[in-house]
Design a protein around this motif. Structure first.
Motif, mmCIF file in Angstrom:
data_model
loop_
_atom_site.group_PDB
_atom_site.id
_atom_site.type_symbol
_atom_site.label_atom_id
_atom_site.label_comp_id
_atom_site.label_asym_id
_atom_site.label_seq_id
_atom_site.Cartn_x
_atom_site.Cartn_y
_atom_site.Cartn_z
ATOM 1 N N PRO A 53 0.649 -0.596 0.168
ATOM 2 C CA PRO A 53 0.121 0.088 -0.265
ATOM 3 C C PRO A 53 0.635 1.208 0.053
ATOM 4 O O PRO A 53 1.835 1.750 0.651
ATOM 5 C CB PRO A 53 -1.036 -0.494 1.919
ATOM 6 C CG PRO A 53 -0.112 -0.793 1.748
ATOM 7 C CD PRO A 53 0.934 -1.588 1.484
ATOM 8 N N GLU A 54 0.970 2.114 -0.996
ATOM 9 C CA GLU A 54 1.465 3.500 -0.483
ATOM 10 C C GLU A 54 0.673 5.085 -0.430
ATOM 11 O O GLU A 54 -0.457 4.926 -0.409
ATOM 12 C CB GLU A 54 1.887 4.387 -2.061
ATOM 13 C CG GLU A 54 2.271 5.015 -2.669
ATOM 14 C CD GLU A 54 2.759 5.068 -4.714
ATOM 15 O OE1 GLU A 54 3.570 5.908 -4.403
ATOM 16 O OE2 GLU A 54 2.520 4.547 -4.745
ATOM 17 N N TYR A 55 1.168 5.587 0.196
ATOM 18 C CA TYR A 55 1.132 6.940 0.780
ATOM 19 C C TYR A 55 1.754 7.617 0.732
ATOM 20 O O TYR A 55 2.794 7.580 0.945
ATOM 21 C CB TYR A 55 0.943 6.781 2.652
ATOM 22 C CG TYR A 55 -0.005 5.225 3.292
ATOM 23 C CD1 TYR A 55 -1.407 5.203 3.793
ATOM 24 C CD2 TYR A 55 0.112 4.073 3.094
ATOM 25 C CE1 TYR A 55 -1.788 4.463 4.111
ATOM 26 C CE2 TYR A 55 0.033 3.299 3.700
ATOM 27 C CZ TYR A 55 -1.529 3.270 3.556
ATOM 28 O OH TYR A 55 -2.174 2.074 4.828
ATOM 29 N N VAL A 56 1.344 9.246 0.093
ATOM 30 C CA VAL A 56 1.618 9.839 0.405
ATOM 31 C C VAL A 56 1.183 11.606 1.498
ATOM 32 O O VAL A 56 -0.014 11.381 1.688
ATOM 33 C CB VAL A 56 0.963 10.443 -1.361
ATOM 34 C CG1 VAL A 56 1.859 11.519 -1.962
ATOM 35 C CG2 VAL A 56 1.545 9.193 -2.372
ATOM 36 N N GLY A 57 2.178 11.870 1.559
ATOM 37 C CA GLY A 57 1.913 13.438 1.834
ATOM 38 C C GLY A 57 2.930 15.014 1.972
ATOM 39 O O GLY A 57 3.706 13.886 1.344
ATOM 40 N N GLY A 58 2.778 15.622 3.110
ATOM 41 C CA GLY A 58 3.893 16.551 3.434
ATOM 42 C C GLY A 58 3.606 17.169 4.159
ATOM 43 O O GLY A 58 2.705 16.870 4.378
ATOM 44 N N HIS A 59 4.641 17.697 4.735
ATOM 45 C CA HIS A 59 4.904 19.030 5.720
ATOM 46 C C HIS A 59 4.101 20.286 4.913
ATOM 47 O O HIS A 59 4.525 20.619 4.116
ATOM 48 C CB HIS A 59 5.877 19.121 6.081
ATOM 49 C CG HIS A 59 6.002 20.072 6.969
ATOM 50 N ND1 HIS A 59 7.290 20.859 6.934
ATOM 51 C CD2 HIS A 59 5.721 20.339 8.301
ATOM 52 C CE1 HIS A 59 7.157 22.024 7.956
ATOM 53 N NE2 HIS A 59 6.346 21.598 8.739
ATOM 54 N N SER A 60 3.174 20.703 5.528
ATOM 55 C CA SER A 60 2.863 22.441 5.889
ATOM 56 C C SER A 60 2.960 22.595 3.710
ATOM 57 O O SER A 60 1.915 21.538 3.278
ATOM 58 C CB SER A 60 4.094 23.362 5.887
ATOM 59 O OG SER A 60 3.791 24.866 5.918
ATOM 60 N N ALA A 61 3.817 23.227 3.345
ATOM 61 C CA ALA A 61 2.963 23.621 1.410
ATOM 62 C C ALA A 61 3.043 22.625 1.125
ATOM 63 O O ALA A 61 2.599 22.298 -0.136
ATOM 64 C CB ALA A 61 3.515 24.692 1.039
ATOM 65 N N GLY A 62 4.088 21.329 1.365
ATOM 66 C CA GLY A 62 3.831 19.915 0.988
ATOM 67 C C GLY A 62 2.958 18.709 0.776
ATOM 68 O O GLY A 62 2.342 18.534 -0.529
ATOM 69 N N ALA A 63 1.942 19.502 1.865
ATOM 70 C CA ALA A 63 1.397 18.757 1.629
ATOM 71 C C ALA A 63 -0.080 19.272 1.226
ATOM 72 O O ALA A 63 -0.964 19.018 -0.248
ATOM 73 C CB ALA A 63 0.256 19.106 3.021
ATOM 74 N N GLY A 64 -0.059 20.999 0.363
ATOM 75 C CA GLY A 64 -0.698 21.461 -0.249
ATOM 76 C C GLY A 64 -0.652 20.968 -1.909
ATOM 77 O O GLY A 64 -1.767 20.940 -2.752
#
Length: 391
Positions: A206-217
């Protein structure tokens, strides 16, 4: 015909005047000058096309031309107003008391080729028996070497999640003009390239994708391109966009200095004007910019690509698990507002991390993020028995 030519001349002159603004590159100024010349030529043709003996409407075209010329002059004045973006903004910088001193970014694990040929750097930590994968993006002006690598290593080592941290184009070890991108669509295509690569490398996980601050944007803006491949999303101190109502009203929230003129010109013209003019400056200290390779300014294209303007609809439309972590002492976002907004997602899990600030949440959320991913991987394994079992 004369009215059409008059309006065409106005549009050409106004467009050319704005293109000659102070942030314009030399070739753009040449184009702007050519557009002004074309507009003036069209007005000259209007004057030459007056029919002999005609009396009706003689004053209409000159008056229209005069009014539009006045508007053109106003547009020129606006275009000549500088963006006033220093190399480093004068607002207070974010606290780095909870973050280790950032060394220069190390060499990446490897590079991908974006759809336009630009090299995209990534840093991978892959345990011997991974149960899931995580694609993760840094915040505004940063890179994965600026405080994210330890997060990736520990999530991989302690929770058996293969982490792939990507430098956005124009940042860190990735290619491209610093703080810029050819288009917003290209930024979203880059996210798709990263997700496709990790899925191809680990097809059964399973693949999850994310980011911090503007990376989440950026991830939120890219979701329509990647959601079919993704098992869930991981957002740390997420920037849900300017209209989300999640920003704090404090001095630290002025981390970014914005040129509204540049952004408005870009948006109103669909990217024809000022798309690659610098529109945002960040309050990073000059020493930190030099040491960690941070990007101090964004063009309008890069800034808008990371601004999740439709985040409420995006969250409401996803039926994947969404995990959101924000520090109780976040200087930029109101943690209670972030938690409330995140509940637009039907399967949202939210946590306010006690004592963590905007940067500190990266490392202080490792255990809860790792546990969340491990549990989601176990549920995935139960739903798809052919997949590796979670620990």
């Amino acid at each position: 015909m004369r009215v059409i030519l008059t309006l065409g001349g106005f549009g050409s002159v106004l467009t050319g005047a704005i293109e000659c603004g102070p942030e314009a590159r030399p070739l753009t100024r040449v184009l702007g000058g050519a557009l002004v010349a074309v507009g003036l030529l069209l007005w000259w043709l209007v004057a030459r096309l007056r029919r002999p003996g005609a009396t009706s409407g003689r004053r209409a075209v000159p008056l229209t031309a005069a009014a539009l010329a006045g508007l053109t002059g106003a547009g020129l004045v606006v275009a000549l107003v500088p963006a006033n973006l220093p190399v480093s903004a004068n607002a207070p910088a974010l606290s780095d008391d909870q973050s280790p001193t950032t060394p220069p970014e190390p060499d990446p694990t490897g590079y991908l080729r974006a759809s336009d040929g630009t090299r995209l750097a990534y840093f991978a930590d892959v345990p011997a028996d991974p149960v899931a994968t995580l694609v993760f993006y840094h915040g505004s002006g940063a890179n994965e070497g600026a405080g994210y690598l330890d997060f990736g290593r520990q999530v991989a080592d302690r929770y058996h999640v293969a982490t792939y941290l990507f430098d956005m184009r124009g940042h860190g070890k990735s290619g491209g003009r610093r703080g810029d991108a050819p288009s917003r669509r290209q930024m979203f295509a880059d996210t798709r390239t990263a997700v496709d690569f990790v899925k191809h490398t680990n097809p059964r996980l399973p693949e999850y994708v994310g980011g911090h601050s503007a990376g989440a944007g950026l991830v939120l803006n890219s979701e329509s391109r990647i959601d079919h491949e993704v098992a869930g999303y991981v957002y740390l101190a997420p920037d849900f966009g300017l209209h989300s109502g999640t920003e704090r009203h404090s001095e630290a929230a002025n981390f970014a200095t914005i040129s509204h003129r540049v952004l408005i010109a870009d948006v109103l013209t669909g990217g024809l004007l000022d798309a690659h003019a610098y529109a945002v400056a960040f309050a990073y200290a000059p020493a930190e910019i030099h040491r960690a390779g941070l990007v101090s300014r964004y063009t309008s294209t890069m800034a808008i690509a990371q601004n999740a303007g439709h985040s409420a609809a995006v969250l409401a439309g996803t039926h994947r698990p969404v995990g959101v972590w924000v520090g109780s002492d976040d200087e930029v976002f109101d943690p209670a507002a972030v938690r409330t907004f995140a509940r637009h997602a039907p399967r949202a899990t939210t946590q306010i991390v006690a004592g963590a600030d905007h940067l500190g949440v990266i490392n202080r959320s490792i255990d809860s993020v790792g546990t969340w991913l491990d549990r989601r991987a176990a549920a995935y394994s139960a739903a798809y028995p052919a997949a590796p079992q979670a620990h």
